[in-house]
Enzyme design. Sequence first.
Site, mmCIF file in Angstrom:
data_model
loop_
_atom_site.group_PDB
_atom_site.id
_atom_site.type_symbol
_atom_site.label_atom_id
_atom_site.label_comp_id
_atom_site.label_asym_id
_atom_site.label_seq_id
_atom_site.Cartn_x
_atom_site.Cartn_y
_atom_site.Cartn_z
ATOM 1 N N ASP A 103 -9.718 -3.234 -6.038
ATOM 2 C CA ASP A 103 -9.197 -2.900 -4.844
ATOM 3 C C ASP A 103 -9.706 -1.644 -4.337
ATOM 4 O O ASP A 103 -10.065 -0.699 -5.200
ATOM 5 C CB ASP A 103 -7.683 -2.409 -5.146
ATOM 6 C CG ASP A 103 -6.928 -1.842 -4.001
ATOM 7 O OD1 ASP A 103 -7.495 -1.234 -2.912
ATOM 8 O OD2 ASP A 103 -5.335 -2.201 -3.868
ATOM 9 N N SER A 105 0.683 -1.103 0.023
ATOM 10 C CA SER A 105 0.010 0.069 -0.071
ATOM 11 C C SER A 105 0.831 1.277 0.006
ATOM 12 O O SER A 105 1.540 1.536 -0.904
ATOM 13 C CB SER A 105 -0.973 0.022 1.127
ATOM 14 O OG SER A 105 -2.069 0.886 1.194
ATOM 15 N N HIS A 135 -8.057 -5.250 -1.213
ATOM 16 C CA HIS A 135 -6.640 -4.341 -0.569
ATOM 17 C C HIS A 135 -5.911 -5.351 0.203
ATOM 18 O O HIS A 135 -6.086 -5.539 1.342
ATOM 19 C CB HIS A 135 -7.019 -3.031 -0.158
ATOM 20 C CG HIS A 135 -5.940 -2.175 0.113
ATOM 21 N ND1 HIS A 135 -5.191 -1.284 -0.957
ATOM 22 C CD2 HIS A 135 -5.152 -1.776 1.252
ATOM 23 C CE1 HIS A 135 -4.391 -0.658 -0.543
ATOM 24 N NE2 HIS A 135 -4.302 -0.862 0.627
#
Length: 323
Positions: free
Chosen positions: A266, A141, A294
């Site tokens: 996502d 991320s 995610h």
Amino acid sequence: MKPCAQSPFRPAWWLPGPHLQTLWPYLVRPYRSLALRRERLELPDGDFLDLDWTAERNAPGLVLVLHGLEGSSGSAYVQRLLRRLQPLGLQAVVMHFRGCSGEPNRLARGYHAGDTADVEFVVEHLRQQQPQRPLAAIGYSLGANVLLKWLGESAERNPLRCAAAVSVPFELEAAAKRLEGGFSRVYQRSLLRSLRRSVARKYAQRDMPIPRHIVDSAPSLRAFDDRFTAPLHGFHSAEDYYRRSSCRPWLPYIRRPTLIVHAADDPFLEPCAIPSNAELPSGVELQLTPSGGHVGFAAGRFPGRTEDWLGPHTAHWLARNLG
């Protein structure tokens, strides 16, 4: 044009959609966290970073792990990876971004999605300690954005053997927009709560240049970045921060073997921000799955029995490319 590599990920049929994929790995943790050795690294500006090491001191390769926004070495996705690296004979070291190791950092500034200087400093520290040891890195991320941006900035001079990035916010503006709509606002609220707790610890420790009530009243991550992240780190606004810190413009300059694992569904990113094949150099492999959420990627045939696909998939890729 280089074709986009297809990943063999098959989602658990009983965890359909992006949100169950995203939430399930965080709600179910069937193991205890690994014991890690902590090293405090003093920085040239008077601040510090904490590194957490796994125990394999004599392992032939080393993997630097970069967590996501408000993450740490205790994050579920990090722990899953560390457990998969051990049997492959690889040691891991988790770099905590400033203020993420359980203790506020010393300076008013913190960390942000475009700050590659600390990663470069840590990598140089690791190379000085063990100059002959091959080094890889993986980011998740926010940490994935930092890693890819640094790989592009450093291009041919980058010292890594290889790298991997998972669930990348390729364009920070598109990530902020996605988190403002639909069910993704649940993730935004959770991240804001965590950021506010971190800010409260920092304000309790030192004087800050920004009035706390302005930060506490931020209704969104975009507003938080506009009122806090951007001014503390030399940006004019959230938009300026997003534009200058996103990794997407740097992807064509990456010169190290790099794996990117990303799900088309996502819930932290608008699909239009996923890079095209033409943007990726020959050494960058994008594995774009139709689903996975995610940092989720939960597999498994039987309800209630998930299989960690992401951890072994990325761990084996890193092991092959470090060898």
